[in-house]
Write a protein that holds these residues in place. Structure first.
Motif, PDB file in Angstrom:
ATOM      1  N   ALA A 204       0.838  -1.204   0.000  1.00  0.00           N
ATOM      2  CA  ALA A 204       0.000   0.000   0.000  1.00  0.00           C
ATOM      3  C   ALA A 204       0.872   1.253   0.000  1.00  0.00           C
ATOM      4  N   LEU A 205       1.951   1.237   0.773  1.00  0.00           N
ATOM      5  CA  LEU A 205       2.864   2.379   0.801  1.00  0.00           C
ATOM      6  C   LEU A 205       3.492   2.593  -0.565  1.00  0.00           C
ATOM      7  N   LEU A 206       3.887   1.513  -1.222  1.00  0.00           N
ATOM      8  CA  LEU A 206       4.479   1.609  -2.556  1.00  0.00           C
ATOM      9  C   LEU A 206       3.487   2.215  -3.544  1.00  0.00           C
ATOM     10  N   LYS A 207       2.228   1.785  -3.467  1.00  0.00           N
ATOM     11  CA  LYS A 207       1.197   2.347  -4.348  1.00  0.00           C
ATOM     12  C   LYS A 207       1.022   3.835  -4.089  1.00  0.00           C
ATOM     13  N   ALA A 208       1.043   4.221  -2.815  1.00  0.00           N
ATOM     14  CA  ALA A 208       0.861   5.629  -2.490  1.00  0.00           C
ATOM     15  C   ALA A 208       2.002   6.471  -3.039  1.00  0.00           C
ATOM     16  N   VAL A 209       3.233   6.028  -2.843  1.00  0.00           N
ATOM     17  CA  VAL A 209       4.392   6.807  -3.296  1.00  0.00           C
ATOM     18  C   VAL A 209       4.474   6.842  -4.817  1.00  0.00           C
ATOM     19  N   SER A 210       3.904   5.853  -5.480  1.00  0.00           N
ATOM     20  CA  SER A 210       3.879   5.885  -6.945  1.00  0.00           C
ATOM     21  C   SER A 210       2.998   7.008  -7.465  1.00  0.00           C
ATOM     22  N   GLN A 211       2.116   7.527  -6.605  1.00  0.00           N
ATOM     23  CA  GLN A 211       1.174   8.561  -7.013  1.00  0.00           C
ATOM     24  C   GLN A 211       1.543   9.950  -6.501  1.00  0.00           C
ATOM     25  N   VAL A 249       9.842  10.397  -1.119  1.00  0.00           N
ATOM     26  CA  VAL A 249       9.691  11.060  -2.416  1.00  0.00           C
ATOM     27  C   VAL A 249      10.035  10.140  -3.585  1.00  0.00           C
ATOM     28  N   GLY A 250      10.191   8.842  -3.330  1.00  0.00           N
ATOM     29  CA  GLY A 250      10.470   7.946  -4.436  1.00  0.00           C
ATOM     30  C   GLY A 250      10.874   6.568  -3.954  1.00  0.00           C
ATOM     31  N   TYR A 251      11.092   5.672  -4.911  1.00  0.00           N
ATOM     32  CA  TYR A 251      11.514   4.311  -4.599  1.00  0.00           C
ATOM     33  C   TYR A 251      12.201   3.727  -5.823  1.00  0.00           C
ATOM     34  N   GLY A 252      12.891   2.617  -5.618  1.00  0.00           N
ATOM     35  CA  GLY A 252      13.550   1.909  -6.710  1.00  0.00           C
ATOM     36  C   GLY A 252      14.099   0.603  -6.183  1.00  0.00           C
TER      37      GLY A 252
END
Length: 270
Positions: A204-211, A249-252
């Motif tokens: 859910a956190l990953l989905k949020a940060v993608s937006q 502010v992002g992920y990878g």
């Protein structure tokens, strides 16, 4: 002392700070000798402080007793729960939705900086313009919080909603201490609501940060956090004593295959 412009009022203070510095330096050198760590430590402007002093001066998240996280609006459906596809990486800095890193200095108002960064990001995404907003307005006027003595991001969001907006950094600049609330400034950004990411749900956190950039709470109390220098801060050194508000502010994906998140220009694993 020269590098970080440290000045002490008398020889006794200098001597006591030197002892603390030597202890921190020994910890840094010992840590960096380990071959199984994914990040490095170094001497910095916090190296003459104890861990307790660092947390008291530079943290500022106040989580109510009986809760383990920010749980306001937890009964409301998560805004991005139906996001079906996310990219392999996202960096909202590259999308122009993150202002240059700001410095709260020794005032425990991380909650204000975290909330402001999230609002700055969503305003850029929604309206097309990145505007630096005023942490000082939250520090002075968000009476649900405690100024430099700490607070919560959701209460900062509540203030912005109820105040019908927040003004710019230029018109209400940061003073590093709580001042008298000035309510005369016009709003530069508004929000109508906020949602809470499902607790303990990394997907859910990953989905949020993608937006959009997302306000989060972390444990910033450890010695490794205080002396962090670079690379990916690994989860085994992350505690559960939520003491610091930041903004993801992002992920990878790291070279080792770990999902990493970026906050304030630095990478962390989740």
């Amino acid at each position: 002392m020269s590098r970080f412009h440290r000045v002490y009022s008398h020889d006794a203070e200098k001597a006591s700070r030197f002892e603390i510095f030597k202890k921190n330096l020994k910890f840094v050198e010992s840590f960096n000798m380990k071959t199984n760590k994914t990040y490095k430590l170094d001497v910095n402007k916090f190296s003459d402080l104890t861990d307790e002093e660092f947390q008291a001066r530079y943290m500022g998240l106040v989580v109510p007793e009986g809760t383990s996280s920010l749980d306001s609006h937890k009964t409301v459906s998560f805004r991005h729960e139906n996001v079906s596809e996310i990219g392999e990486s996202m960096d909202w800095r590259q999308e122009g939705a993150v202002t240059p890193v700001k410095n709260q200095n020794p005032c425990g108002c991380c909650w204000a900086f975290s909330a402001v960064a999230a609002v700055e990001g969503i305003m850029k995404i929604a309206k097309g313009n990145l505007v630096s907003l005023s942490e000082q307005q939250l520090l002075d006027c968000s009476t649900e919080n405690y100024g430099c003595n700490g607070g919560l991001m959701d209460k900062a969001f509540n203030y912005i909603i109820n105040n019908q907006g927040i003004t710019t950094e230029d018109s209400y600049p940061y003073q590093e201490s709580q001042q008298t609330c000035d309510s005369t400034h016009s709003a530069a950004a508004t929000i109508s609501d906020y949602k809470t990411v499902t607790q303990n749900d990394e997907e859910a956190l990953l989905k949020a940060v993608s937006q959009q950039p997302v306000s989060v709470a972390i444990d910033g109390s450890g010695a490794a956090f205080k002396q962090y220098e670079g690379r990916i801060f690994d989860g085994e050194d992350c505690g559960t004593n939520l003491s610091h508000g930041i903004t993801i502010v992002g992920y990878g994906m790291s070279e080792e295959g770990n999902i990493a998140v970026n906050w304030a220009g630095h990478p962390w694993t989740i």
